[in-house]
Scaffold this active site. Sequence first.
Site, PDB file in Angstrom:
ATOM      1  N   SER A 212       0.683  -1.255  -0.020  1.00 31.75           N
ATOM      2  CA  SER A 212      -0.110  -0.026   0.073  1.00 31.75           C
ATOM      3  C   SER A 212       0.658   1.317   0.060  1.00 31.75           C
ATOM      4  O   SER A 212       1.767   1.271  -1.112  1.00 31.75           O
ATOM      5  CB  SER A 212      -1.109   0.048   1.201  1.00 31.75           C
ATOM      6  OG  SER A 212      -1.838   1.019   1.147  1.00 31.75           O
ATOM      7  N   THR A 213       0.821   2.123   1.169  1.00 31.21           N
ATOM      8  CA  THR A 213       1.464   3.270   1.181  1.00 31.21           C
ATOM      9  C   THR A 213       3.151   3.064   1.048  1.00 31.21           C
ATOM     10  O   THR A 213       3.577   2.086   1.632  1.00 31.21           O
ATOM     11  CB  THR A 213       1.573   4.031   2.328  1.00 31.21           C
ATOM     12  OG1 THR A 213       0.120   3.977   2.516  1.00 31.21           O
ATOM     13  CG2 THR A 213       1.957   5.519   2.311  1.00 31.21           C
ATOM     14  N   HIS A 238      -2.659  -1.308  -3.358  1.00 31.19           N
ATOM     15  CA  HIS A 238      -3.714  -0.398  -3.328  1.00 31.19           C
ATOM     16  C   HIS A 238      -3.564   0.870  -4.119  1.00 31.19           C
ATOM     17  O   HIS A 238      -2.969   1.843  -3.912  1.00 31.19           O
ATOM     18  CB  HIS A 238      -3.846   0.209  -1.847  1.00 31.19           C
ATOM     19  CG  HIS A 238      -4.207  -1.075  -0.907  1.00 31.19           C
ATOM     20  ND1 HIS A 238      -3.849  -0.927   0.473  1.00 31.19           N
ATOM     21  CD2 HIS A 238      -4.699  -2.376  -0.954  1.00 31.19           C
ATOM     22  CE1 HIS A 238      -4.184  -2.216   1.082  1.00 31.19           C
ATOM     23  NE2 HIS A 238      -4.789  -2.921   0.160  1.00 31.19           N
ATOM     24  N   MET A 331      -0.420   1.322   5.276  1.00 38.80           N
ATOM     25  CA  MET A 331      -0.781   1.500   6.344  1.00 38.80           C
ATOM     26  C   MET A 331      -1.878   0.503   6.397  1.00 38.80           C
ATOM     27  O   MET A 331      -2.332  -0.165   5.403  1.00 38.80           O
ATOM     28  CB  MET A 331      -1.537   3.090   6.128  1.00 38.80           C
ATOM     29  CG  MET A 331      -0.842   4.264   6.073  1.00 38.80           C
ATOM     30  SD  MET A 331      -1.697   5.675   6.139  1.00 38.80           S
ATOM     31  CE  MET A 331      -0.235   6.888   6.211  1.00 38.80           C
ATOM     32  N   ASP A 334      -4.455  -4.653   6.120  1.00 39.04           N
ATOM     33  CA  ASP A 334      -4.849  -5.436   4.804  1.00 39.04           C
ATOM     34  C   ASP A 334      -3.746  -6.640   4.603  1.00 39.04           C
ATOM     35  O   ASP A 334      -2.723  -5.970   4.441  1.00 39.04           O
ATOM     36  CB  ASP A 334      -5.297  -4.673   3.655  1.00 39.04           C
ATOM     37  CG  ASP A 334      -5.923  -5.503   2.624  1.00 39.04           C
ATOM     38  OD1 ASP A 334      -6.473  -6.779   2.617  1.00 39.04           O
ATOM     39  OD2 ASP A 334      -5.777  -5.069   1.438  1.00 39.04           O
TER      40      ASP A 334
END
Length: 394
Positions: A212-213, A238, A331, A334
């Site tokens: 993600s991030t 993401h 972050m 997930d």
Amino acid sequence: MNTPPAIRVMVIDDSSVVRQLMQQLLAQTADIRVIGTAPDPVFALRKMHQEWPDVILLDIEMPRMDGITFLRQIMATRPTPVIMCSARAGDSSHVAAEALAAGAVSVIARPQLGVREFLQEAVVELASAIRTAMRAGPGSRNGVATPVPAPTRSVPQLSRLRPVKAASREILHDAGWTSGLQRYTADAVLNPPGPEDGYRPPTARVVAIGASTGGPQALERVLGRLDRRCPGIVVVQHMPQRFTRSFAERLHRLSGAEVKEAEHLDVILPGRVLIAPGGKHLVVRRDGLQYYVETLEGPLVSRHKPSVDVLFRSLAKAAGSNAVGIIMTGMGDDGARGMREMADCGAATYAQDEASSVVFGMPKEAIHMGGVGDVLPLDNISAVIEKYASRESQ
């Protein structure tokens, strides 16, 4: 029952009209409190050091320092959920993709004209995006953001950074990729793995990566070192719909492997990397000794679509001990449950370490859930993937 504290929001925008409107409109929402506004990041930091926000609403073009530069610096020093809100909307998606790659939770465009009417109509969506960003934030628990420790790697201090001239930028709105109040697990898409999923007859290995991030840059480094001898790889990063295709095309140019946005029924092959399309879940299936993917509609899982939990669970069910799972910077949590399911089915599992992660959220949660077999620095992940290219090399 105690009421959770209001979500603290900082609005950073060079338009005084936008700052005033956002403060007035968000004041009507009981669970959101604007703790300050600022015309540019340099001025904002002075206020933020007095009271750090839970969520930042950040413009792109501002004097002294542009929003994406500030976003990168925030993510490198004190990761905080950021929603980019641009004064210019257009057909180009490269700046939106750049913002998401730098760590923005979501991107919202506002028109150059009719700003008041737009914000009045979009306040419900904006408030929903703020709540979602808060839940996705590092250390958030029941609406309260806990302090984030300083990274172990050397990073510049925000107070010492020199302002830079803002470049001309356009941004494209693609809402809804993480919005929504109800939290679903992977059960909403797939049944949990059963006893029969623990052992599968030997096949080629399949590697699943979730990020993600900070993931786009990390994936560039990992996939950029691979060639067509690598095992088949499936990836959930993401990212909203309409951005994943250009992201996959960029990775293809950087990698020696074939990288493409996954399409329904694509076959997983050695030397091929399939990137989950934004707005759809990516699921691995097995037909004999061959693996393929399905792209599915469905609710947000762990507040994301595509969801790492869905991908990991599907690979646990389809490949069992033939699977390899890697969870990278990001972050939230997930992928943590899905990685535990992969480990329970005999898969080899790895997490990126804290020192090389932009945000040590997803890897940390996966470690806490007991699903991680080994923790690796970013620069070692490519070599680990390569060793699964053939069983003889293990």
